[in-house]
Write an enzyme that holds these catalytic residues in place. Structure first.
Site, PDB file in Angstrom:
ATOM      1  N   HIS A   1       2.969   3.354  -8.926  1.00  0.00           N
ATOM      2  CA  HIS A   1       2.759   1.932  -9.229  1.00  0.00           C
ATOM      3  C   HIS A   1       3.991   1.352  -9.929  1.00  0.00           C
ATOM      4  O   HIS A   1       4.397   0.227  -9.655  1.00  0.00           O
ATOM      5  CB  HIS A   1       1.504   1.737 -10.089  1.00  0.00           C
ATOM      6  CG  HIS A   1       0.224   2.077  -9.371  1.00  0.00           C
ATOM      7  ND1 HIS A   1      -0.037   1.654  -8.091  1.00  0.00           N
ATOM      8  CD2 HIS A   1      -0.866   2.801  -9.747  1.00  0.00           C
ATOM      9  CE1 HIS A   1      -1.236   2.087  -7.715  1.00  0.00           C
ATOM     10  NE2 HIS A   1      -1.746   2.799  -8.697  1.00  0.00           N
TER      11      HIS A   1
ATOM     12  N   LEU B   1      10.626 -20.644  -4.613  1.00  0.00           N
ATOM     13  CA  LEU B   1       9.522 -19.823  -4.093  1.00  0.00           C
ATOM     14  C   LEU B   1       8.290 -19.899  -4.997  1.00  0.00           C
ATOM     15  O   LEU B   1       8.415 -19.873  -6.216  1.00  0.00           O
ATOM     16  CB  LEU B   1      10.004 -18.364  -4.020  1.00  0.00           C
ATOM     17  CG  LEU B   1       8.945 -17.310  -3.681  1.00  0.00           C
ATOM     18  CD1 LEU B   1       8.628 -17.337  -2.192  1.00  0.00           C
ATOM     19  CD2 LEU B   1       9.424 -15.913  -4.074  1.00  0.00           C
TER      20      LEU B   1
ATOM     21  N   ASP C   1       0.837  -1.205   0.000  1.00  0.00           N
ATOM     22  CA  ASP C   1       0.000   0.000   0.000  1.00  0.00           C
ATOM     23  C   ASP C   1       0.870   1.252   0.000  1.00  0.00           C
ATOM     24  O   ASP C   1       1.981   1.242   0.540  1.00  0.00           O
ATOM     25  CB  ASP C   1      -0.904  -0.028   1.247  1.00  0.00           C
ATOM     26  CG  ASP C   1      -2.082   0.915   1.109  1.00  0.00           C
ATOM     27  OD1 ASP C   1      -2.301   1.448   0.003  1.00  0.00           O
ATOM     28  OD2 ASP C   1      -2.787   1.127   2.108  1.00  0.00           O
TER      29      ASP C   1
HETATM   30  C1  FPP Z   1      -1.703   0.188  -3.464  1.00  0.00           C
HETATM   31  O1  FPP Z   1      -1.316   1.516  -3.497  1.00  0.00           O
HETATM   32  C2  FPP Z   1      -1.251  -0.498  -4.662  1.00  0.00           C
HETATM   33  C3  FPP Z   1      -2.042  -1.063  -5.615  1.00  0.00           C
HETATM   34  C4  FPP Z   1      -3.517  -1.049  -5.536  1.00  0.00           C
HETATM   35  C5  FPP Z   1      -1.484  -1.683  -6.807  1.00  0.00           C
HETATM   36  C6  FPP Z   1      -0.201  -2.401  -6.537  1.00  0.00           C
HETATM   37  C7  FPP Z   1       0.289  -2.979  -7.768  1.00  0.00           C
HETATM   38  C8  FPP Z   1       1.594  -3.027  -8.097  1.00  0.00           C
HETATM   39  C9  FPP Z   1       2.702  -2.524  -7.277  1.00  0.00           C
HETATM   40  C10 FPP Z   1       1.949  -3.730  -9.332  1.00  0.00           C
HETATM   41  C11 FPP Z   1       2.192  -5.133  -8.926  1.00  0.00           C
HETATM   42  C12 FPP Z   1       2.810  -5.900  -9.963  1.00  0.00           C
HETATM   43  C13 FPP Z   1       2.972  -7.217  -9.863  1.00  0.00           C
HETATM   44  C14 FPP Z   1       3.526  -7.980 -10.989  1.00  0.00           C
HETATM   45  C15 FPP Z   1       2.600  -7.939  -8.643  1.00  0.00           C
HETATM   46  P1  FPP Z   1      -2.434   2.655  -3.607  1.00  0.00           P
HETATM   47  O2  FPP Z   1      -2.626   2.985  -5.039  1.00  0.00           O
HETATM   48  O3  FPP Z   1      -3.655   2.204  -2.895  1.00  0.00           O
HETATM   49  O4  FPP Z   1      -1.715   3.812  -2.849  1.00  0.00           O
HETATM   50  P2  FPP Z   1      -2.414   4.952  -1.959  1.00  0.00           P
HETATM   51  O5  FPP Z   1      -3.121   4.240  -0.844  1.00  0.00           O
HETATM   52  O6  FPP Z   1      -1.262   5.755  -1.494  1.00  0.00           O
HETATM   53  O7  FPP Z   1      -3.347   5.697  -2.862  1.00  0.00           O
END
Ligand code: FPP
Length: 265
Positions: A57, A151, A40
């Site tokens: 992201h 893993l 997060d």
């Molecule tokens: C949360 O941060 C993150 C997500 C909803 C998306 C996470 C996805 C990735 C990091 C890509 C993953 C890739 C793979 C291959 C697993 P948020 O957007 O909720 O952040 P905020 O709470 O600060 O708005």
């Protein structure tokens, strides 16, 4: 050992530990089998840099790469990452589309790394809802890495625990309806066997970044006895050192599973 000696010994151990990095403090015989992570804070991290959310992201993917390699190196069996929840479909369309495209790029780029590190990819969640290109990329990567024995990297995609529990309830009800199961025979194993995680051990440790103190509809059944580790650190800046710290912290906890301290010692 008398009390004074024991206290001196504890202080000595603490002093040595302070001189060591967290990685060196990890006890090899108590490595968690399964770590789950709620990644997060990508959006907030990007905002702090004065950038658009997708910048966060993309940086988050770098963290996924680093932490996956660290987990594989430590000999962890399962690493489950909450990448996209059922509720995330409600985000602005541009962000959802960009995230789906990022997932396609990431899988294309990272498949050789998974092969090199003997990592097997799996997903949990309703991947039939994914756009075709994203769906197909994941299915191809799952097939390609299927024989890897290190893993298991589990990506939760279009996942929510309530969705999963509803699926399980429906399947069990159908089995009863078709006389394949008796109501009296339904037990914990029955539920576990109908979840998307049926072949995995329950997580030992749940890590959530960004300072939020919630489970957010993630693995509600499977986390029943997991140790919880919350950090203020935002996902793009989550380091291997912080990951090792979470494991050391977990190894210092006493897992009692409802028993007394004396019983588990
Ligand atoms: C949360 O941060 C993150 C997500 C909803 C998306 C996470 C996805 C990735 C990091 C890509 C993953 C890739 C793979 C291959 C697993 P948020 O957007 O909720 O952040 P905020 O709470 O600060 O708005």
């Amino acid at each position: 050992m008398n009390l004074e000696k024991e206290q001196r010994y504890v202080r000595f151990v603490e002093m040595i530990e302070n001189l060591m990095g967290y990685k060196e403090q990890i006890l090899q015989d108590r490595i968690p089998r399964h770590i789950a992570i709620i990644m997060d804070g990508n959006g907030r991290w990007a905002k702090r840099q004065g950038m658009a959310r997708m910048f966060g992201h993309r940086q988050g993917v770098e963290t996924v790469h680093r932490i996956t390699e660290a987990a594989a190196e430590l000999g962890i069996e399962y690493l489950t990452l909450y990448a996209f929840s059922t509720e995330n479909w409600n985000r602005p369309k541009e962000e959802v589309d960009a995230l789906m495209a990022l997932l396609v790029d990431t899988i294309a780029k990272e498949t050789p790394t998974l092969m090199k590190n003997n990592i097997r990819l799996q997903t949990i969640g309703d991947i039939s809802r994914l756009p075709q290109a994203t769906h197909d990329k994941f299915v191809a990567c799952i097939e390609q890495t299927n024989q890897n024995t290190g893993l298991t990297l589990v990506i939760a995609l279009s996942y929510s625990a309530r969705w999963e529990l509803i699926q399980a309830a429906r399947q069990i009800a159908q089995a009863v309806q078709h006389s394949k199961m008796l109501v009296e025979d339904i037990n914990e194993e029955t539920i576990s066997a109908h979840l998307t995680t049926r072949d995995m051990p329950d997580p030992d440790l749940l890590i959530r970044t960004s300072g939020e103190l919630r489970i957010s509809n993630f693995l509600l059944w499977q986390l029943a006895y997991a140790e919880l580790y919350f950090t203020d650190c935002l996902w793009p800046e989550f380091t291997e050192e912080e990951f090792y710290h979470a494991i050391v912290d977990y190894q210092h906890r006493e897992r009692r599973f409802g028993k007394t301290s004396e019983q588990v010692r």
